[in-house]
Design an enzyme around this catalytic site. Structure first.
Site, PDB file in Angstrom:
ATOM      1  N   GLU A  22       1.636  -6.795  12.667  1.00  0.00           N
ATOM      2  CA  GLU A  22       0.695  -6.837  13.467  1.00  0.00           C
ATOM      3  C   GLU A  22      -0.254  -8.144  13.561  1.00  0.00           C
ATOM      4  O   GLU A  22      -0.485  -8.755  14.240  1.00  0.00           O
ATOM      5  CB  GLU A  22      -0.428  -5.827  13.367  1.00  0.00           C
ATOM      6  CG  GLU A  22      -1.605  -5.796  14.595  1.00  0.00           C
ATOM      7  CD  GLU A  22      -2.717  -4.884  14.593  1.00  0.00           C
ATOM      8  OE1 GLU A  22      -3.050  -4.127  13.054  1.00  0.00           O
ATOM      9  OE2 GLU A  22      -3.478  -4.731  15.463  1.00  0.00           O
ATOM     10  N   ARG A  67       0.807  -1.223  -0.040  1.00  0.00           N
ATOM     11  CA  ARG A  67       0.040   0.023  -0.165  1.00  0.00           C
ATOM     12  C   ARG A  67       0.971   1.286   0.082  1.00  0.00           C
ATOM     13  O   ARG A  67       0.378   2.273  -0.465  1.00  0.00           O
ATOM     14  CB  ARG A  67      -0.899   0.005   1.086  1.00  0.00           C
ATOM     15  CG  ARG A  67      -2.122  -0.903   0.762  1.00  0.00           C
ATOM     16  CD  ARG A  67      -2.942  -1.313   1.903  1.00  0.00           C
ATOM     17  NE  ARG A  67      -2.572  -2.216   2.798  1.00  0.00           N
ATOM     18  CZ  ARG A  67      -2.861  -2.790   4.087  1.00  0.00           C
ATOM     19  NH1 ARG A  67      -3.607  -1.675   4.805  1.00  0.00           N
ATOM     20  NH2 ARG A  67      -2.413  -3.811   4.403  1.00  0.00           N
TER      21      ARG A  67
HETATM   22  O1  LIG Z   1       3.474  -1.700  11.664  1.00  0.00           O
HETATM   23  P1  LIG Z   1       3.107  -3.322  11.376  1.00  0.00           P
HETATM   24  O2  LIG Z   1       2.516  -4.239  12.576  1.00  0.00           O
HETATM   25  O3  LIG Z   1       4.578  -3.974  10.562  1.00  0.00           O
HETATM   26  O4  LIG Z   1       1.888  -3.307  10.342  1.00  0.00           O
HETATM   27  C1  LIG Z   1       1.796  -2.073   9.289  1.00  0.00           C
HETATM   28  C2  LIG Z   1       2.171  -2.951   7.853  1.00  0.00           C
HETATM   29  O5  LIG Z   1       0.943  -3.912   7.755  1.00  0.00           O
HETATM   30  C3  LIG Z   1       0.338  -3.569   6.402  1.00  0.00           C
HETATM   31  O6  LIG Z   1       1.001  -4.285   5.323  1.00  0.00           O
HETATM   32  P2  LIG Z   1       0.755  -5.691   4.980  1.00  0.00           P
HETATM   33  O7  LIG Z   1       2.267  -6.488   5.152  1.00  0.00           O
HETATM   34  O8  LIG Z   1      -0.486  -6.283   5.456  1.00  0.00           O
HETATM   35  O9  LIG Z   1       0.993  -5.557   3.319  1.00  0.00           O
HETATM   36  P3  LIG Z   1       0.011  -5.103   2.038  1.00  0.00           P
HETATM   37  O10 LIG Z   1       0.097  -3.678   2.122  1.00  0.00           O
HETATM   38  O11 LIG Z   1       0.515  -5.879   1.099  1.00  0.00           O
HETATM   39  O12 LIG Z   1      -1.448  -5.595   2.283  1.00  0.00           O
HETATM   40  C4  LIG Z   1       0.518  -2.065   6.309  1.00  0.00           C
HETATM   41  O13 LIG Z   1       0.316  -1.819   4.956  1.00  0.00           O
HETATM   42  C5  LIG Z   1       1.800  -1.878   6.989  1.00  0.00           C
HETATM   43  O14 LIG Z   1       2.882  -2.131   5.685  1.00  0.00           O
HETATM   44  N1  LIG Z   2      -5.226  -2.678  11.700  1.00  0.00           N
HETATM   45  C1  LIG Z   2      -4.714  -2.779  10.566  1.00  0.00           C
HETATM   46  N2  LIG Z   2      -5.463  -2.348   9.482  1.00  0.00           N
HETATM   47  C2  LIG Z   2      -5.006  -2.088   8.387  1.00  0.00           C
HETATM   48  N3  LIG Z   2      -3.768  -2.356   7.807  1.00  0.00           N
HETATM   49  C3  LIG Z   2      -2.780  -3.146   8.941  1.00  0.00           C
HETATM   50  N4  LIG Z   2      -1.567  -3.348   8.878  1.00  0.00           N
HETATM   51  C4  LIG Z   2      -1.351  -4.036   9.993  1.00  0.00           C
HETATM   52  N5  LIG Z   2      -2.314  -3.667  11.006  1.00  0.00           N
HETATM   53  C5  LIG Z   2      -3.274  -3.177  10.320  1.00  0.00           C
END
Ligand SMILES: O=P(O)(O)OC[C@H]1O[C@H](OP(=O)(O)OP(=O)(O)O)[C@H](O)[C@@H]1O
Ligand SMILES: Nc1ncnc2[nH]cnc12
Length: 183
Positions: free
Chosen positions: A107, A70
């Site tokens: 997370e 994202r």
């Molecule tokens: O602070 P954190 O606990 O590390 O979580 C945040 C991350 O989790 C999500 O990405 P995700 O890995 O789900 O990837 P995506 O953007 O491909 O959905 C979000 O876009 C952040 O990059």
């Molecule tokens: N609660 C949340 N919502 C959207 N993206 C996330 N990436 C990690 N935690 C998330």
């Protein structure tokens, strides 16, 4: 601030996604609304030019780093507006050539990130952009890769910060978030 309230009003909340106990905050409704998306990008670029760049030792930002996936929606647009390079941090196994890598916890799971070794030159000033900071695991891994390549992270930028997970305190540079959530 009116623009922050406008951006906040576009966010949607999804309990128990992608796992039970996680409240997922979705940014895609912002992108569905061109005025909201423009307001968001203008807000972030104004923050960078008025607050981040003055703190940069070189007086500029050389590279905007966006996190898979994202962060890729925001990073290249911001980079173009700043006249900076864009460099991706990708999930492992997607980038050709010599790479540096880091494994991290987020997370709702564990993952590995990579950057191309030539995507940042030693001494370059960098900002990191992503949609959301939760535990900070993803941003911290990105910061590690930037530092492995000799880059200097000036600031981490997010649309949303989940305050209760205290991710900001685990990073090696200040963060800026447009919207903060306490639950
Ligand atoms: O602070 P954190 O606990 O590390 O979580 C945040 C991350 O989790 C999500 O990405 P995700 O890995 O789900 O990837 P995506 O953007 O491909 O959905 C979000 O876009 C952040 O990059
Ligand atoms: N609660 C949340 N919502 C959207 N993206 C996330 N990436 C990690 N935690 C998330």
């Amino acid at each position: 601030m009116a623009d922050v309230d406008f951006i906040k009003s576009r966010l949607t909340s999804h309990p128990d996604f992608p796992k039970k106990g996680i409240v997922f905050l979705d940014i895609f409704p912002i992108l569905r609304d061109p005025l909201a998306f423009e307001t968001l990008i203008t807000h972030l670029v104004h923050h960078i030019t008025s607050t981040t760049i003055p703190k940069s030792p070189t007086g500029k930002i050389d590279v905007v780093v966006g996190l898979d996936a994202r962060g890729f929606l925001l990073g290249p647009i911001i980079a173009l507006r700043l006249g900076a390079a864009f460099a991706p941090v990708r999930k492992k196994g997607k980038l050709p050539g010599q790479c540096v890598s880091a494994t991290y916890e987020k997370e709702y799971g564990a993952d590995s990130f990579e950057m191309q070794a030539d995507s940042i030159k030693p001494g370059q000033t960098v900002i990191v952009v992503d949609d959301l900071i939760a535990t900070g695991g993803s941003a911290r891994a990105a910061g590690q890769l930037i530092s492995d390549l000799g880059g200097r992270t000036i600031e981490y930028l997010f649309i949303i910060e989940l305050l209760f997970l205290k991710g900001a305190s685990t990073l090696d540079a200040p963060i800026y978030s447009v919207v903060q959530s306490d639950d």
